[in-house]
Design an enzyme around this catalytic site. Structure first.
Site, PDB file in Angstrom:
ATOM      1  N   ASP A   1       0.819  -1.201   0.000  1.00 13.23           N
ATOM      2  CA  ASP A   1       0.000   0.000   0.000  1.00 13.23           C
ATOM      3  C   ASP A   1       0.860   1.260   0.000  1.00 13.23           C
ATOM      4  O   ASP A   1       1.935   1.302   0.592  1.00 13.23           O
ATOM      5  CB  ASP A   1      -0.885  -0.012   1.253  1.00 13.23           C
ATOM      6  CG  ASP A   1      -1.750   1.223   1.379  1.00 13.23           C
ATOM      7  OD1 ASP A   1      -2.601   1.423   0.496  1.00 13.23           O
ATOM      8  OD2 ASP A   1      -1.564   1.987   2.344  1.00 13.23           O
TER       9      ASP A   1
ATOM     10  N   GLU B   1       1.117  -0.472  -5.111  1.00 12.02           N
ATOM     11  CA  GLU B   1       0.168   0.599  -5.378  1.00 12.02           C
ATOM     12  C   GLU B   1       0.989   1.884  -5.482  1.00 12.02           C
ATOM     13  O   GLU B   1       1.259   2.558  -4.493  1.00 12.02           O
ATOM     14  CB  GLU B   1      -0.865   0.725  -4.253  1.00 12.02           C
ATOM     15  CG  GLU B   1      -1.966   1.720  -4.598  1.00 12.02           C
ATOM     16  CD  GLU B   1      -2.464   2.541  -3.413  1.00 12.02           C
ATOM     17  OE1 GLU B   1      -3.472   3.242  -3.579  1.00 12.02           O
ATOM     18  OE2 GLU B   1      -1.851   2.502  -2.332  1.00 12.02           O
TER      19      GLU B   1
END
Length: 677
Positions: free
Chosen positions: A314, A367
């Site tokens: 993330d 990401e």
């Protein structure tokens, strides 16, 4: 001081050396609370890194969380920053924290950074747990894992607590979820499930992205071995498991990592580097070797102990850039005057190199929302070394186009054509994730313009475009049946919508589209090669039609994809084709069974000797409004039944036949664009 023959067996000088070098890949083997037998006595050994503490004691539910009596104090291993002690009276299931006296004399209670289990929120204590001894039955799955590049990869992203809930709005446990989730994933032909973060976190509405317990699966849904059971069952069913992982930042909660021993230990000391004001969290200090050992061990831990197949990392951009979402004066430049976080870059490279050393076929998905170069390039070529990057550019352009009113779409045609330019810049995954259906952004269905019927047709078209564009796939839960209200992050999905025909037919469409994706090599075999995609026509902006080829390694696997993005039919629409012969429509989003009109089905069509789009031959098609039409060259002996839509007459939302999961094909590794670390 302690001189105990068992200490050297529990924590070796080598362990300590590598921990401080930042290369202890299994620091969870000796840090934290571990059940041991010492001098024939059973108990737990506790070890914690708190180099600046004056004292460290064990506070637990049996001593009233006061851990400063002599019998509760841990011993400091000289010149190590580590504190340790064996407690013979401690058994599994004891609630505990570390009682730390800071350099300033403050009395602090901290959860164990390496705890394997934790109390259910809002309580914050760690729990002694023996995570060894689970008997796995997924050896066949693990043996079959190969490099993912030339294989189908379709991920179902889900938030564990809101996919479904019980009638009283309580959560399903990890074990209970196995009975519900696995048949559904199987029926819908998803290859993998991605769980939003399952590490322990205090605040439900952080969705797990603000962690306090990196080694503890959240106890909201059960015990560590319950999670092992769920993953084991998923693997036995042929479904891979990806975990959302958050090494970019951590929660500020007092029981967590912040100022752990009274000093900035896990975070940067400089608030210009540590503070993430947009999220109210703290960044890890990647310059500290002990923090690297902590994070890399944690990544390995999930693969070693829980058999996770991959990690979605993330907020990578927030790690890479010192100025991420900060205003002037809120960040400091690096030593060369740039905004790159050089320590984080080195950490990411070390992370990926280490993971592939132990798990060469692991999925490491970034990401990364900027145009950072070389995200999936090999480390030796100065890349970051991930094997996949979320294609945020494609996602933003695509959703911007699809929410555009029909009359203005010709002016935004470039949003469909430009993503092809950078499609091969990295190994891409196409994300239609949770972030796009929350905080007022609307659901996928509600983003679509037009009437009620046109919204459904528009979503069918979006999903068809998504499935036929180069890159692996990820869809957030609810998108497959048309969740109408955006994701309600405290309530379950609106499964009752399947009682309505439009949603039931959209669900059938998603099922058929997923099956098509698995079946057709042209949709995934050359995802990461320019040879896998070829425009037929990119410039018909006036009619909002695009057409292209998706190719596999064999010519017979080539598909023709034609997408009409206006709510009007296109009669006698001609496309140029290189190979003469007959072509069969194998998929059409406008079938009645999918909620369409079903009036414009192209049966077997022969090419004409009319030059078009720079080709000697052409096909004449009828394109339904807001539709995706897919054709394939007819060959002798082909079973044409594959082209027929799913028959819903005998099916209901509650009673559908389970899809037979095709055997996975093992293919040779593509040499182009494969990350090597």
């Amino acid at each position: 001081m302690i001189e105990n023959k068992w200490l050297e067996q529990s924590i070796t000088s080598e362990d300590i050396y590598y921990f401080h070098e930042g290369t202890s890949h299994f620091s969870h083997h000796f840090l934290g609370a571990h059940p041991v037998v010492e001098d024939g006595v059973k108990g737990y050994r506790f070890t914690v890194w708190a180099p600046n503490a004056i004292k460290v004691g064990l506070a637990h539910d049996r001593n009233g969380y006061h851990g400063l009596d002599e019998s509760d104090l841990l011993y400091k291993i000289p010149d190590s920053g580590l504190w340790t002690r064996f407690f013979p009276e401690i058994k599994e299931g004891i609630f505990y924290k570390y009682h730390i006296i800071s350099p300033q004399g403050e009395s602090l209670l901290r959860a164990d950074p390496y705890a394997f289990h934790a109390e259910v929120r809002p309580a914050t204590a760690s729990i002694t747990a023996d995570i060894e001894g689970y008997v796995w039955h997924d050896a066949a799955w693990r043996r079959k894992q190969k490099e993912p590049y030339n294989k189908p990869l379709h991920i179902y992203e889900m938030h564990f607590g809101t996919w479904k809930q019980k009638d009283d709005m309580s959560f399903y446990t990890y074990r209970e979820m196995a009975e519900l989730l696995i048949p559904y994933l199987h029926e819908m032909s998803y290859t993998h499930v991605e769980f939003m973060p399952l590490s322990e976190h205090p605040y439900d509405l952080s969705w797990g992205y603000q962690n306090t317990g990196y080694f503890a699966p959240t106890s909201r849904y059960g015990t560590p071995k319950d999670l092992m059971f769920l993953i084991d069952q998923l693997h036995q069913a042929g479904i891979g498991v990806i975990l959302d992982w958050v090494p970019a930042h951590f929660a500020r909660d007092a029981h967590g990592l912040r100022m752990f021993d009274g000093t900035p230990l896990y975070e940067y000391a400089d608030p210009l580097k540590s503070d993430k004001p947009g999220w109210g969290t703290l960044s890890f200090d990647y310059s500290k070797p002990e923090v690297r050992s902590f994070l890399i061990s944690n990544a390995i831990y999930w693969m070693e102990k829980y058999h996770i197949d991959g990690l979605r990392i993330d907020a990578v951009t927030s790690m890479l850039r010192l100025d991420f979402e900060k205003n002037e004066g809120q960040y400091a430049l690096n030593e060369f005057g740039g905004v790159q976080n050089l320590e984080a870059i080195d950490f990411i490279k070390q992370l990926n190199t280490t993971i592939y050393r132990y798990y060469p076929n692991a999925l490491m998905m970034a990401e990364e929302s900027s145009a950072w170069p070389g995200v999936t390039s090999p480390v030796f070529a100065d890349g970051l070394g991930f094997n996949y990057k979320w294609n945020m550019g494609w996602m933003n352009d695509t959703l911007e186009y699809f929410k555009t009113d029909f009359h203005d779409r010709p002016n935004k045609h470039n949003l469909l054509t430009f993503p092809v330019v950078y499609a091969q810049a990295d190994n891409h995954l196409l994300p239609l994730s949770h972030d796009e259906v929350v905080h007022g952004k609307k659901s996928l269905l509600d983003k679509m313009p037009g009437s009620y019927e046109q919204k459904f047709a528009g979503l069918r078209t979006l999903l068809g475009y998504f499935m036929t564009f180069p890159g692996k796939k990820l869809l957030f839960m609810g998108g497959e049946f048309g969740q109408f209200i955006e994701w309600k992050d405290e309530e379950p999905l609106d499964w009752f919508l399947l009682d309505y025909e439009s949603h039931r037919k959209l669900h059938a469409y998603s099922k058929a589209l997923n099956e098509l994706y698995i079946r057709e090599k042209g949709l995934w075999e050359l995802d990461h090669s320019g040879e896998g995609y070829e425009w037929i026509s990119a410039d018909d902006h006036s009619q909002s039609v695009i057409s292209y080829l998706r190719k596999g390694k064999k010519p017979g696997d080539t598909l023709i994809v034609v997408i009409n993005l206006q709510p009007v039919a296109r009669q006698n629409y001609r496309i140029g084709i290189a190979r003469p012969g007959s072509y069969t429509e194998i998929f059409n989003s406008d079938y009645k069974e999918f909620g369409g009109e079903g009036q414009h089905v192209n049966n077997e069509i022969r090419t004409e000797k009319t030059s078009w789009h720079g080709q000697q031959n052409s096909l004449v098609l009828t394109l339904p409004p807001l539709s995706v039409v897919i054709l394939k060259k007819t060959t002798r002996g082909r079973v044409k039944a594959d082209a027929k839509p799913v028959d819903l007459k005998s099916e209901t939302a509650q009673d559908k036949k389970k899809a037979v999961k095709p055997k996975k094909r093992q293919t040779k590794k593509a040499l182009q664009d494969v990350p090597i670390v």
